[in-house]
Design an enzyme around this catalytic site. Structure first.
Site, PDB file in Angstrom:
ATOM      1  CG  HIS A 259      -2.098   0.737   1.093  1.00 35.82           C
ATOM      2  ND1 HIS A 259      -2.108   2.307   1.279  1.00 35.82           N
ATOM      3  CD2 HIS A 259      -3.450   0.626   0.665  1.00 35.82           C
ATOM      4  CE1 HIS A 259      -3.118   2.730   1.172  1.00 35.82           C
ATOM      5  NE2 HIS A 259      -3.988   1.681   0.619  1.00 35.82           N
ATOM      6  CG  ASP A 313      -8.449  -4.415  -2.791  1.00 37.53           C
ATOM      7  OD1 ASP A 313      -9.414  -4.174  -2.638  1.00 37.53           O
ATOM      8  OD2 ASP A 313      -7.472  -3.637  -2.939  1.00 37.53           O
TER       9      ASP A 313
HETATM   10  N1  COA Z   1       4.041  -7.892  -4.036  1.00 33.72           N
HETATM   11  C1  COA Z   1       5.257  -7.890  -3.991  1.00 33.72           C
HETATM   12  N2  COA Z   1       6.276  -6.923  -3.810  1.00 33.72           N
HETATM   13  C2  COA Z   1       5.744  -5.797  -3.714  1.00 33.72           C
HETATM   14  C3  COA Z   1       4.044  -5.630  -3.665  1.00 33.72           C
HETATM   15  C4  COA Z   1       3.348  -6.651  -4.060  1.00 33.72           C
HETATM   16  N3  COA Z   1       1.908  -6.689  -3.783  1.00 33.72           N
HETATM   17  N4  COA Z   1       3.961  -4.397  -3.525  1.00 33.72           N
HETATM   18  C5  COA Z   1       4.840  -3.731  -3.563  1.00 33.72           C
HETATM   19  N5  COA Z   1       5.922  -4.670  -3.693  1.00 33.72           N
HETATM   20  C6  COA Z   1       7.722  -4.258  -3.464  1.00 33.72           C
HETATM   21  C7  COA Z   1       8.010  -3.686  -4.653  1.00 33.72           C
HETATM   22  O1  COA Z   1       8.428  -4.814  -5.727  1.00 33.72           O
HETATM   23  C8  COA Z   1       8.937  -2.947  -4.354  1.00 33.72           C
HETATM   24  O2  COA Z   1      10.162  -3.630  -4.128  1.00 33.72           O
HETATM   25  P1  COA Z   1      11.718  -3.300  -4.634  1.00 33.72           P
HETATM   26  O3  COA Z   1      12.087  -2.064  -3.573  1.00 33.72           O
HETATM   27  O4  COA Z   1      12.457  -4.303  -3.934  1.00 33.72           O
HETATM   28  O5  COA Z   1      11.974  -2.790  -6.030  1.00 33.72           O
HETATM   29  C9  COA Z   1       8.631  -2.141  -2.940  1.00 33.72           C
HETATM   30  O6  COA Z   1       7.736  -3.326  -2.540  1.00 33.72           O
HETATM   31  C10 COA Z   1       8.063  -1.060  -3.116  1.00 33.72           C
HETATM   32  O7  COA Z   1       7.094  -0.894  -4.202  1.00 33.72           O
HETATM   33  P2  COA Z   1       6.507   0.387  -5.093  1.00 33.72           P
HETATM   34  O8  COA Z   1       5.829  -0.131  -6.148  1.00 33.72           O
HETATM   35  O9  COA Z   1       7.261   1.543  -4.942  1.00 33.72           O
HETATM   36  O10 COA Z   1       5.197   0.601  -3.699  1.00 33.72           O
HETATM   37  P3  COA Z   1       3.957   1.488  -4.209  1.00 33.72           P
HETATM   38  O11 COA Z   1       3.923   2.399  -2.811  1.00 33.72           O
HETATM   39  O12 COA Z   1       4.226   2.320  -5.553  1.00 33.72           O
HETATM   40  O13 COA Z   1       2.960   0.513  -4.342  1.00 33.72           O
HETATM   41  C11 COA Z   1       0.705  -0.653  -4.628  1.00 33.72           C
HETATM   42  C12 COA Z   1       1.846   0.448  -4.026  1.00 33.72           C
HETATM   43  C13 COA Z   1      -0.306  -0.761  -3.913  1.00 33.72           C
HETATM   44  C14 COA Z   1       0.687  -0.028  -5.974  1.00 33.72           C
HETATM   45  C15 COA Z   1       1.624  -1.862  -4.638  1.00 33.72           C
HETATM   46  O14 COA Z   1       1.913  -2.451  -3.452  1.00 33.72           O
HETATM   47  C16 COA Z   1       0.924  -3.044  -5.383  1.00 33.72           C
HETATM   48  O15 COA Z   1       0.931  -3.038  -6.813  1.00 33.72           O
HETATM   49  N6  COA Z   1       0.285  -3.939  -4.861  1.00 33.72           N
HETATM   50  C17 COA Z   1      -0.494  -5.023  -5.313  1.00 33.72           C
HETATM   51  C18 COA Z   1      -1.869  -4.403  -6.028  1.00 33.72           C
HETATM   52  C19 COA Z   1      -2.840  -4.230  -4.854  1.00 33.72           C
HETATM   53  O16 COA Z   1      -3.002  -4.811  -4.175  1.00 33.72           O
HETATM   54  N7  COA Z   1      -3.462  -2.989  -4.971  1.00 33.72           N
HETATM   55  C20 COA Z   1      -4.505  -2.549  -3.915  1.00 33.72           C
HETATM   56  C21 COA Z   1      -4.137  -1.367  -3.061  1.00 33.72           C
HETATM   57  S1  COA Z   1      -5.129  -1.173  -1.803  1.00 33.72           S
END
Ligand code: COA
Length: 376
Positions: A259, A313
């Site tokens: 998140h 979710d």
């Molecule tokens: N599964 C595996 N690894 C994850 C992850 C997940 N769901 N979410 C984040 N990470 C990891 C990334 O690969 C990254 O790793 P790294 O630093 O080694 O490259 C790190 O965590 C940070 O990720 P980042 O994309 O910068 O975080 P964010 O704050 O932009 O992302 C989300 C937030 C929600 C977009 C992201 O966690 C995600 O895509 N989750 C899955 C989709 C989801 O459940 N969305 C609903 C949100 S309520």
């Protein structure tokens, strides 16, 4: 001095009295009240009242609000006819987005933007949204549309219109808790979208239509469908370890985890986990819950240190499945609830409006000669 923040991360772009999030400790409050207390004691109607009025209603205020909402349960007959003409292959989120927009056709003053008009339009849209979703789902299954029952609560009435029979108290309460926990969440992407649109003094229908469009993305509300697809892909509890480890090795995302704000377990996931466990037992879906729980354990071991924990979710997928909802209705459920939050933000924005207009950093070239089309 302008600063650049990709994805507006860390930027404070609005003031709100609605929800407060402590991402480090995993706390969510609506108008200062902890989400656990609301999930355990409140109803969706009372929660929406709280968000819009910044106080819990008295009994008579709640009765009046509930009656007003119920008076808007029915959709225009033209919309019902329209729904029957929509291809059965259409995705319900596309249908909901389009039909919320079309509700403006049946409002004699769709563009009135004073705060009281915005509140009335919000009631109009929130009241009708369940009928839009239920009617389309029945129409695509070749079933008759079920008329709303104004004796029923928002949640009871939705499940009644969807299934053609009144839900049990347990199912209706579980669904209501899902509605309460999804209703508002700070300046998330779809809420921001609604505030951006209304800040042009466009109209409430346009603002909420934009929000539905934003919510359907897999990085936002669409993740609950992704969770269910993932659970279906995993054959058994024994296959969970390999599945998760392979995904992590390939740098794939595990849906329902991570998140932008929470670096601890999302507090909504705690409530939904309890619900999912109970409903899974009641409906013979224990294997689904166990798979989810195993994924959570492996993720805590592997990426917990990075602050990646279940979000709203993750367990809502099992909960919706146990309630009997089809996969492509999961995100519309999120939208139905979040309409309460989006509307509250639209009302807040209109109360103290300033047009959103950030800047982009230009990273292209200058002084590029214009080449006539035949010379390119
Ligand atoms: N599964 C595996 N690894 C994850 C992850 C997940 N769901 N979410 C984040 N990470 C990891 C990334 O690969 C990254 O790793 P790294 O630093 O080694 O490259 C790190 O965590 C940070 O990720 P980042 O994309 O910068 O975080 P964010 O704050 O932009 O992302 C989300 C937030 C929600 C977009 C992201 O966690 C995600 O895509 N989750 C899955 C989709 C989801 O459940 N969305 C609903 C949100 S309520």
């Amino acid at each position: 001095m302008s600063t650049f923040a990709k994805g507006l991360e860390g930027v404070i772009a609005a003031e709100t009295n609605m929800s407060w999030i402590d991402g480090v400790n995993g706390v969510l409050e609506y108008v200062g009240i902890n989400i656990d207390a609301l999930a355990q004691n409140s109803t969706f109607e009372e929660t929406v009242y709280l968000l819009w009025n910044k106080k819990l209603p008295t009994r008579s205020e709640l009765d009046a609000f509930t009656k007003e909402l119920r008076d808007h349960y029915s959709i225009p007959s033209e919309i019902k006819d329209r729904i029957k003409a929509i291809p059965a292959t259409a995705e319900p989120m596309h249908v909901l987005r389009s039909l919320i927009s079309e509700l403006a056709f049946y409002d004699s003053n769709p563009n009135d933007n004073d705060v009281e008009s915005a509140r009335k339009k919000s009631i109009n849209i929130l009241g009708q949204a369940p009928a839009l979703v239920a009617a389309y789902d029945r129409a695509r299954r070749g079933l008759d549309v079920v008329e709303p029952d104004t004796e029923l609560s928002f949640s009871q009435n939705f499940l009644y219109m969807l299934n053609g029979e009144k839900p049990t108290d347990t199912m209706a309460r579980a669904f209501d808790i899902c509605m309460i926990t999804h209703a508002d969440h700070g300046l998330n992407n779809s809420t921001f979208a609604s505030r951006v649109v209304i800040s042009t003094l466009s109209d409430v229908y346009s603002a909420l239509t934009a929000a539905v469009g934003s919510l359907r993305g897999p990085l936002h509300g669409g993740a609950n469908e992704g969770v269910m697809k993932m659970l279906n892909e995993i054959d058994s509890i024994d296959a969970v370890e390999d599945y998760v480890m392979t995904k992590l090795k390939n740098k794939d995302r595990i849906m329902g985890f991570g998140h932008r704000v929470y670096k601890a377990k999302d507090p909504r996931a705690n409530e939904l986990q309890k619900l999912a466990e109970q409903l899974a037992k009641d409906t013979g879906n224990e294997a689904l819950f166990e798979k989810s729980h195993r994924i959570e354990e492996i993720m805590a071991r592997e990426v917990g240190a990075k602050g990646i924990y279940p979000n709203v979710d993750f367990y809502s997928a099992t909960t919706y499945h146990c309630i009997g909802l089809k996969l492509d209705l999961f995100t519309p459920m999120f939208a139905m609830s979040r309409l309460g939050g989006w509307s509250g933000h639209v009302i807040e924005q209109l109360g103290d409006n300033r047009l959103f207009r950030p800047k982009a950093e230009f990273v292209g070239e200058h002084n590029v000669p214009y080449v006539p089309i035949d010379e390119r």
